[in-house]
Design a protein around this motif. Structure first.
Motif, PDB file in Angstrom:
ATOM      1  N   UNK A 141       0.891  -1.155   0.000  1.00 10.88           N
ATOM      2  CA  UNK A 141       0.000   0.000   0.000  1.00 10.88           C
ATOM      3  C   UNK A 141       0.935   1.211   0.000  1.00 10.88           C
ATOM      4  N   UNK A 142       0.921   1.968  -1.092  1.00 14.66           N
ATOM      5  CA  UNK A 142       1.925   3.010  -1.296  1.00 14.66           C
ATOM      6  C   UNK A 142       1.297   4.401  -1.287  1.00 14.66           C
ATOM      7  N   UNK A 143       1.845   5.258  -0.449  1.00 12.85           N
ATOM      8  CA  UNK A 143       1.509   6.673  -0.499  1.00 12.85           C
ATOM      9  C   UNK A 143       2.566   7.333  -1.371  1.00 12.85           C
ATOM     10  N   UNK A 144       2.136   8.050  -2.385  1.00 15.14           N
ATOM     11  CA  UNK A 144       3.057   8.704  -3.305  1.00 15.14           C
ATOM     12  C   UNK A 144       3.188  10.185  -2.971  1.00 15.14           C
ATOM     13  N   UNK A 145       4.408  10.653  -3.013  1.00 11.48           N
ATOM     14  CA  UNK A 145       4.729  12.069  -2.839  1.00 11.48           C
ATOM     15  C   UNK A 145       5.631  12.450  -3.993  1.00 11.48           C
ATOM     16  N   UNK A 146       5.625  13.717  -4.381  1.00 11.98           N
ATOM     17  CA  UNK A 146       6.460  14.152  -5.498  1.00 11.98           C
ATOM     18  C   UNK A 146       7.005  15.550  -5.238  1.00 11.98           C
ATOM     19  N   UNK A 147       8.237  15.756  -5.660  1.00  9.24           N
ATOM     20  CA  UNK A 147       8.891  17.064  -5.598  1.00  9.24           C
ATOM     21  C   UNK A 147       9.727  17.222  -6.855  1.00  9.24           C
ATOM     22  N   UNK A 148       9.814  18.443  -7.341  1.00 16.06           N
ATOM     23  CA  UNK A 148      10.655  18.669  -8.503  1.00 16.06           C
ATOM     24  C   UNK A 148      12.103  18.862  -8.064  1.00 16.06           C
ATOM     25  N   UNK A 149      13.027  18.536  -8.967  1.00 20.61           N
ATOM     26  CA  UNK A 149      14.452  18.716  -8.685  1.00 20.61           C
ATOM     27  C   UNK A 149      14.697  20.166  -8.300  1.00 20.61           C
ATOM     28  N   UNK A 150      15.402  20.361  -7.215  1.00 20.71           N
ATOM     29  CA  UNK A 150      15.689  21.711  -6.742  1.00 20.71           C
ATOM     30  C   UNK A 150      14.639  22.257  -5.797  1.00 20.71           C
ATOM     31  N   UNK A 151      13.554  21.506  -5.575  1.00 23.58           N
ATOM     32  CA  UNK A 151      12.516  21.947  -4.653  1.00 23.58           C
ATOM     33  C   UNK A 151      13.041  21.985  -3.217  1.00 23.58           C
ATOM     34  N   UNK A 152      12.433  22.799  -2.388  1.00 24.45           N
ATOM     35  CA  UNK A 152      12.927  22.996  -1.029  1.00 24.45           C
ATOM     36  C   UNK A 152      12.197  22.152   0.014  1.00 24.45           C
TER      37      UNK A 152
END
Length: 167
Positions: free
Chosen positions: A60-71
């Motif tokens: 059971x996976x919770x997905x999170x995402x950030x762009x390269x260089x994000x803080x």
């Protein structure tokens, strides 16, 4: 000029989810086993976005995402994720222009094991305050720091962490 990533954040979130699942399916295809199964929850009240099974392990996976260089240095995780078989969080980085995925950050137990306890982690607060500016606590949500995650450079490394390696 309006930032497409902000204006269409829901679209981007769903697109990144599909790209992630697609990367795992592509890996399964190129490995010749074609055994990954994918399911989506009808109701999201336990903090996971997708259920993926491979190599006899259900995640059971919770997905999170950030762009390269994000803080972003932390993520909010629902405590009920810890009640799910092999619950985990995958925090994927992506290129803002190409949407190329990687690296992947992982928080979870070994294949077949539950999520490590997050009960003692900091209780998250609502991001927006009420009319007086007060930000109430979210008692079922905890904040995990980036340092709590293990970094995997490729989807194949992440797959091994999620589902183990076939004998």
């Amino acid at each position: 000029m309006t930032n497409k990533h902000t204006e269409h954040s829901s679209y981007r979130e769903k697109l990144l989810e599909h790209l992630f699942v697609g990367e795992l399916l592509k890996l399964s295809w190129t490995n010749g086993d074609c055994e990954i199964e994918v399911a989506k929850p009808e109701v999201d009240n336990s903090g996971y976005d997708v259920i993926i099974e491979s190599n006899g392990v259900v995640r059971h996976i919770q997905l999170k995402a950030s762009y390269h260089g994000g803080k972003t240095s932390k993520q909010k995780v629902h405590v009920k994720l810890g009640t799910k078989p092999s619950g985990c969080v995958v925090w994927m980085y992506f290129d803002e222009e190409t949407l190329e995925l990687g690296p992947y950050l992982f928080f979870g137990g070994a294949p077949g094991e539950r999520l490590p306890s997050i009960e003692m982690a900091k209780i998250a607060k609502h991001s927006k305050g009420d009319s007086s500016g007060y930000k109430a606590e979210r008692p079922n949500i905890r904040e995990l720091n980036k340092s709590d995650f293990t970094v995997y450079k490729s989807v194949s490394e992440l797959h091994a962490a999620l589902f183990g390696v076939k004998a």
